[in-house]
Design an enzyme around this catalytic site. Structure first.
Site, short mmCIF file in Angstrom:
data_model
loop_
_atom_site.label_atom_id
_atom_site.label_comp_id
_atom_site.label_asym_id
_atom_site.label_seq_id
_atom_site.Cartn_x
_atom_site.Cartn_y
_atom_site.Cartn_z
N CYS A 197 114.20 81.96 24.58
CA CYS A 197 112.95 82.63 25.33
C CYS A 197 112.82 84.11 24.60
O CYS A 197 113.56 84.81 25.26
CB CYS A 197 112.95 82.77 26.61
N GLU B 143 106.94 79.96 23.26
CA GLU B 143 107.91 79.18 22.26
C GLU B 143 107.15 78.61 20.98
O GLU B 143 106.21 78.44 20.93
CB GLU B 143 108.48 78.02 23.14
#
Length: 368
Positions: free
Chosen positions: A2, A132
């Site tokens: 992340c 993402e």
């Protein structure tokens, strides 16, 4: 992994959003009196629990940026720098935080870096959602993952404090991603939800010992389609200086239902500007507009131009007769004359002159 996330709320909005989850939120004064937990002997006295800086909503938070975390010991929101710097660091400026903005769940009990924070300095990181990238060859496509209901999202995190630099930093814990998201990325942040077993255990300040098996069982991510959603977003999120709300808007039409009303309002505003003579044709050269915004404005301008041409053609068909007769010329001259420039007298003269030629021209046509 992340590496980017969004927090679409200012600092003043966050306390109520936590209360909406039935979480207690202390004021800075209340939090200060509770900052010394029995297990935090090495922590510094009078630690600040709320940053003096006012946090503004950002839709592209990257490592080394400041953002909000919720501490279970103080029950307060605190703004810390992303990228954990351990308390024993001698020179903060030389510490490479790009290695510590994520912590792997399976390594929390195996690494000196993570053992102490996992024992005593756990927290929840606040966000609206995270980004993402799906990688295929050299092509990277960004997606945004968030709660389907639009509420504040929490992920498991840890923090630390470097006393001599008065610096609080945090990291986000990631784990092996669920099968449903393997196509996107192999790892995923450990999402928490207040009121669940995993939340209560992770935020329990009295619990200081863990096993790797216990942590994995507790925090292993899953993908509940009824609670989470994902969709493709603009490539502009790849540039850290871009921080606007457009970064979390769906890029594909089929994903854009939640933004359809707002888009219609924006397009209506552009149409209104076009009708009022405001020149929007400079969109291409406007460096402040990128990606989807440029596309939408170009599409709107193209539609406006087409509608305008069509409208003009219809007006011509209804107000101006076909070419041929002198009367047609009279009406065309009347339509094209500007009374302010030519004056009513000149207008009448032209009309009379053209009218007097009607009979002679008509005779010529009959003769032929």
């Amino acid at each position: 992994m992340c590496g980017r996330f969004a927090l679409a709320y200012d600092s003043g909005d966050l306390p109520q959003l936590l209360r909406d989850w039935n979480l207690p939120v202390n004021t800075p004064k209340d939090a200060s009196s509770n900052s010394q937990h029995p297990h935090d002997e090495e922590d510094t006295k009078d630690q600040p629990t709320v940053s003096k800086d006012i946090f503004k909503a950002s839709y592209n938070i990257s490592p080394t940026n400041y953002s909000a975390v919720y501490r279970p010991d103080t029950k307060a929101i605190q703004f810390m720098r992303w990228g954990l710097v351990p308390f024993w660091t001698k020179d903060v400026s030389q510490f490479k935080t790009y290695r510590t903005f994520n912590a792997r769940l399976e390594n929390l009990q195996e690494s000196k870096m993570w053992m102490r924070p996992c024992e005593k300095k756990r927290c929840a990181v606040l966000m609206s959602g995270y980004f993402e990238w799906k990688t295929v060859g050299k092509k990277k496509t960004p997606y945004f993952i968030s709660r389907r209901d639009g509420r504040l999202m929490f992920v498991a995190g840890m923090y630390d404090y470097v006393e001599k630099d008065d610096l609080y930093t945090f990291t986000i814990i990631t784990a092996q991603g669920p099968r449903e998201l393997e196509w996107l990325h192999e790892r995923m942040p450990c999402v928490l939800e207040p009121g669940t077993e995993s939340w209560d255990a992770w935020m329990d300040v009295d619990k200081t010992t863990w096993s790797t098996e216990e942590l994995v069982k507790l925090l292993k991510p899953d993908y509940d389609e009824s609670k989470l959603q994902f969709y493709q977003v603009t490539d502009d999120v790849g540039k850290t200086t871009n921080t606007g709300e457009r970064l979390i808007k769906p890029l594909l039409k089929e994903d854009s239902d939640m933004f359809s009303v707002k888009r219609e309002k924006e397009e209506a505003l552009l149409e209104n500007d076009n009708e009022q003579g405001i020149d929007n044709r400079g969109v291409k050269g406007d460096k402040s507009l990128k990606g989807e915004d440029v596309f939408n404005q170009k599409k709107s301008l193209k539609r406006n131009s087409y509608d305008g041409l069509k409208k003009n053609e219809e007006q011509e068909e209804t107000t101006l007769p076909e070419e041929g007769s002198i009367g047609d010329r009279v009406k065309r001259e009347e339509a094209n004359l500007s009374p302010k420039r030519e004056g009513n007298r000149e207008k009448r003269n032209i009309v009379n002159m053209l009218g007097n030629q009607k009979d002679s021209r008509g005779k010529k046509k009959i003769k032929k």
